[in-house]
Design a protein around this motif. Structure first.
Motif, PDB file in Angstrom:
ATOM      1  N   UNK A  95       0.757  -1.110  -0.052  1.00 22.44           N
ATOM      2  CA  UNK A  95       0.107   0.194  -0.095  1.00 22.44           C
ATOM      3  C   UNK A  95       0.768   1.183  -0.040  1.00 22.44           C
ATOM      4  N   UNK A  96       1.930   1.263   0.668  1.00 20.10           N
ATOM      5  CA  UNK A  96       2.737   2.237   0.943  1.00 20.10           C
ATOM      6  C   UNK A  96       3.517   2.832  -0.390  1.00 20.10           C
ATOM      7  N   UNK A  97       3.857   1.626  -1.095  1.00 21.25           N
ATOM      8  CA  UNK A  97       4.641   1.873  -2.358  1.00 21.25           C
ATOM      9  C   UNK A  97       3.719   2.556  -3.437  1.00 21.25           C
ATOM     10  N   UNK A  98       2.457   2.188  -3.563  1.00 21.32           N
ATOM     11  CA  UNK A  98       1.577   2.903  -4.427  1.00 21.32           C
ATOM     12  C   UNK A  98       1.239   4.296  -3.964  1.00 21.32           C
ATOM     13  N   UNK A  99       1.052   4.448  -2.646  1.00 22.15           N
ATOM     14  CA  UNK A  99       0.682   5.961  -1.992  1.00 22.15           C
ATOM     15  C   UNK A  99       1.975   6.938  -2.164  1.00 22.15           C
ATOM     16  N   UNK A 100       3.094   6.477  -2.022  1.00 20.21           N
ATOM     17  CA  UNK A 100       4.281   7.243  -2.161  1.00 20.21           C
ATOM     18  C   UNK A 100       5.100   7.441  -3.297  1.00 20.21           C
ATOM     19  N   UNK A 101       4.777   6.386  -4.207  1.00 25.48           N
ATOM     20  CA  UNK A 101       5.494   6.548  -5.586  1.00 25.48           C
ATOM     21  C   UNK A 101       5.556   8.184  -6.142  1.00 25.48           C
ATOM     22  N   UNK A 102       4.302   8.816  -6.061  1.00 30.48           N
ATOM     23  CA  UNK A 102       4.434  10.281  -6.733  1.00 30.48           C
ATOM     24  C   UNK A 102       5.219  11.124  -5.896  1.00 30.48           C
ATOM     25  N   UNK A 103       5.681  10.669  -4.652  1.00 30.01           N
ATOM     26  CA  UNK A 103       6.512  11.534  -3.948  1.00 30.01           C
ATOM     27  C   UNK A 103       7.856  11.196  -4.052  1.00 30.01           C
ATOM     28  N   UNK A 104       8.205  10.081  -4.714  1.00 36.64           N
ATOM     29  CA  UNK A 104       9.626   9.720  -5.015  1.00 36.64           C
ATOM     30  C   UNK A 104      10.145   8.880  -4.115  1.00 36.64           C
ATOM     31  N   UNK A 105       9.301   8.325  -3.101  1.00 42.58           N
ATOM     32  CA  UNK A 105       9.772   7.373  -2.073  1.00 42.58           C
ATOM     33  C   UNK A 105       9.756   6.001  -2.709  1.00 42.58           C
ATOM     34  N   UNK A 106      10.891   5.390  -2.491  1.00 44.82           N
ATOM     35  CA  UNK A 106      10.932   3.812  -2.995  1.00 44.82           C
ATOM     36  C   UNK A 106      10.539   2.863  -1.696  1.00 44.82           C
ATOM     37  N   UNK A 107       9.865   2.036  -1.976  1.00 43.18           N
ATOM     38  CA  UNK A 107       9.430   1.039  -0.996  1.00 43.18           C
ATOM     39  C   UNK A 107       9.731  -0.465  -1.420  1.00 43.18           C
ATOM     40  N   UNK A 108      10.350  -1.170  -0.479  1.00 42.18           N
ATOM     41  CA  UNK A 108      10.959  -2.292  -0.992  1.00 42.18           C
ATOM     42  C   UNK A 108      10.502  -3.533   0.472  1.00 42.18           C
ATOM     43  N   UNK A 109      10.374  -4.659  -0.123  1.00 37.75           N
ATOM     44  CA  UNK A 109      10.141  -5.606   0.946  1.00 37.75           C
ATOM     45  C   UNK A 109      11.330  -6.814   0.606  1.00 37.75           C
ATOM     46  N   UNK A 110      12.347  -7.252   1.556  1.00 35.49           N
ATOM     47  CA  UNK A 110      13.077  -8.367   1.428  1.00 35.49           C
ATOM     48  C   UNK A 110      12.518  -9.566   2.289  1.00 35.49           C
ATOM     49  N   UNK A 111      12.868 -10.670   1.754  1.00 40.66           N
ATOM     50  CA  UNK A 111      12.097 -11.827   2.285  1.00 40.66           C
ATOM     51  C   UNK A 111      13.273 -12.707   2.428  1.00 40.66           C
ATOM     52  N   UNK A 124      18.454   5.546  -9.162  1.00 44.11           N
ATOM     53  CA  UNK A 124      17.441   6.041  -9.028  1.00 44.11           C
ATOM     54  C   UNK A 124      16.224   5.704  -9.975  1.00 44.11           C
ATOM     55  N   UNK A 125      16.618   5.351 -11.175  1.00 41.01           N
ATOM     56  CA  UNK A 125      15.560   4.988 -12.171  1.00 41.01           C
ATOM     57  C   UNK A 125      15.068   3.532 -12.164  1.00 41.01           C
ATOM     58  N   UNK A 126      15.314   2.652 -10.723  1.00 36.89           N
ATOM     59  CA  UNK A 126      14.936   1.495 -10.603  1.00 36.89           C
ATOM     60  C   UNK A 126      14.498   1.168  -9.413  1.00 36.89           C
ATOM     61  N   UNK A 127      13.519   0.473  -9.022  1.00 39.25           N
ATOM     62  CA  UNK A 127      12.913   0.118  -7.733  1.00 39.25           C
ATOM     63  C   UNK A 127      12.868  -1.426  -7.736  1.00 39.25           C
ATOM     64  N   UNK A 128      13.168  -1.937  -6.574  1.00 39.80           N
ATOM     65  CA  UNK A 128      12.952  -3.322  -6.354  1.00 39.80           C
ATOM     66  C   UNK A 128      11.704  -3.857  -5.301  1.00 39.80           C
ATOM     67  N   UNK A 129      10.579  -3.991  -5.627  1.00 33.71           N
ATOM     68  CA  UNK A 129       9.551  -4.217  -4.776  1.00 33.71           C
ATOM     69  C   UNK A 129       9.746  -5.277  -3.998  1.00 33.71           C
ATOM     70  N   UNK A 130      10.036  -6.335  -4.496  1.00 35.67           N
ATOM     71  CA  UNK A 130      10.021  -7.719  -3.699  1.00 35.67           C
ATOM     72  C   UNK A 130      11.220  -8.593  -4.059  1.00 35.67           C
ATOM     73  N   UNK A 131      12.067  -8.691  -3.124  1.00 32.93           N
ATOM     74  CA  UNK A 131      13.280  -9.511  -3.214  1.00 32.93           C
ATOM     75  C   UNK A 131      13.443 -10.619  -2.239  1.00 32.93           C
ATOM     76  N   UNK A 132      13.541 -11.864  -2.800  1.00 33.71           N
ATOM     77  CA  UNK A 132      13.788 -12.984  -1.956  1.00 33.71           C
ATOM     78  C   UNK A 132      15.125 -13.292  -1.789  1.00 33.71           C
ATOM     79  N   UNK A 133      15.489 -13.624  -0.577  1.00 34.51           N
ATOM     80  CA  UNK A 133      16.973 -14.195  -0.403  1.00 34.51           C
ATOM     81  C   UNK A 133      16.706 -15.693   0.052  1.00 34.51           C
ATOM     82  N   UNK A 134      17.410 -16.584  -0.658  1.00 31.68           N
ATOM     83  CA  UNK A 134      17.373 -18.226  -0.286  1.00 31.68           C
ATOM     84  C   UNK A 134      18.677 -18.730  -0.193  1.00 31.68           C
ATOM     85  N   UNK A 135      18.835 -19.711   0.832  1.00 34.47           N
ATOM     86  CA  UNK A 135      20.112 -20.347   0.523  1.00 34.47           C
ATOM     87  C   UNK A 135      20.733 -20.607  -0.619  1.00 34.47           C
TER      88      UNK A 135
END
Length: 229
Positions: free
Chosen positions: A156-172, A215-226
């Motif tokens: 939700x935050x990612x969509x709300x703040x995109x216009x303000x230039x804020x990048x939001x990522x989840x790391x799993x 700055x021209x890239x955002x990484x919304x969801x990043x999974x880290x596995x063994x």
């Protein structure tokens, strides 16, 4: 001409992934480090040159006064979390309330209060989630519910703040060799062998990459596995 360094606030910084991240960012970011163990946190701040911020994550009503003296904040990394394994039939409301308070409500309120600062810097908010935020297994109901909720907050935050230039990522991250994992293994009745899990520094390196992405890239969801052994 002096370079203005980003100011990055990291919760859960006293150990595990948070401490590893602080050490990685120390050369290029000014750090505000939050954690529960004040002695360990102050020792880390002395090592990496950061400043300590004491927050009680079960008391979001106390955040505003705690942040009163904080100046610039470019990035927020929500790394703190708690876990208590147990079947839905066995866990009472106190466990659920505590888990949701620390893992979801606290990040939501801290984000709300810091957003004006992060917007001004066109910075990033990173939520350190878990594989449990993508799939809930038996015995993980309360923790997984909190991490599913954290994913919803980030989305939700990612969509709300995109216009303000804020990048939001989840790391799993998958299972990582941290004190939390040691507790989990104890609750599972299994041995804790750190070498069997992801090194905290590997997760920290991923978060560092997310924060420093062009700055021209955002990484919304990043999974880290063994990786392969």
């Amino acid at each position: 001409m002096s370079v203005v360094r980003p100011v990055t606030l990291v919760t859960g910084a006293a150990g595990g992934i948070g401490a590893a991240l602080a050490r990685r960012l120390a050369s290029s970011h000014d750090l505000i480090l939050s954690g529960r163990n004040v002695g360990t946190l102050e020792a880390l701040c002395a090592e990496v040159g950061g400043s300590a911020l004491v927050l009680d994550l079960t008391r979001p009503d106390s955040f505003e006064s705690a942040l009163a003296g904080v100046g610039r904040v470019s990035n927020v990394v929500h790394n703190a979390g708690v876990v208590e394994l147990g079947a839905v039939a066995e866990q009472g409301h106190a466990v659920w309330s505590h888990t949701l308070a620390v893992n979801v409500v606290a990040p939501a309120e801290l984000t709300r209060l810091l957003l004006p600062r992060v917007r001004a810097e066109r910075g990033s908010v990173v939520f350190v989630n878990s594989g449990a935020g993508l799939r809930a297994n038996a015995g993980w109901g309360s923790y997984a519910a909190s991490k599913f909720g954290l994913k919803a907050l980030a989305d939700a935050l990612r969509e709300e703040e995109a216009g303000a230039g804020v990048r939001v990522s989840s790391v799993y991250p998958g299972r990582t060799a941290t004190p939390m994992q040691e507790k989990v293994r104890s609750q599972e009745g299994a041995a804790y062998t750190p070498e069997a899990f992801i090194d905290p520094d590997s997760v920290a390196a991923t978060i560092e990459f997310v924060l420093n992405a062009p700055r021209d890239a955002t990484l919304p969801d990043v999974s880290v596995r063994p990786g392969p052994r």
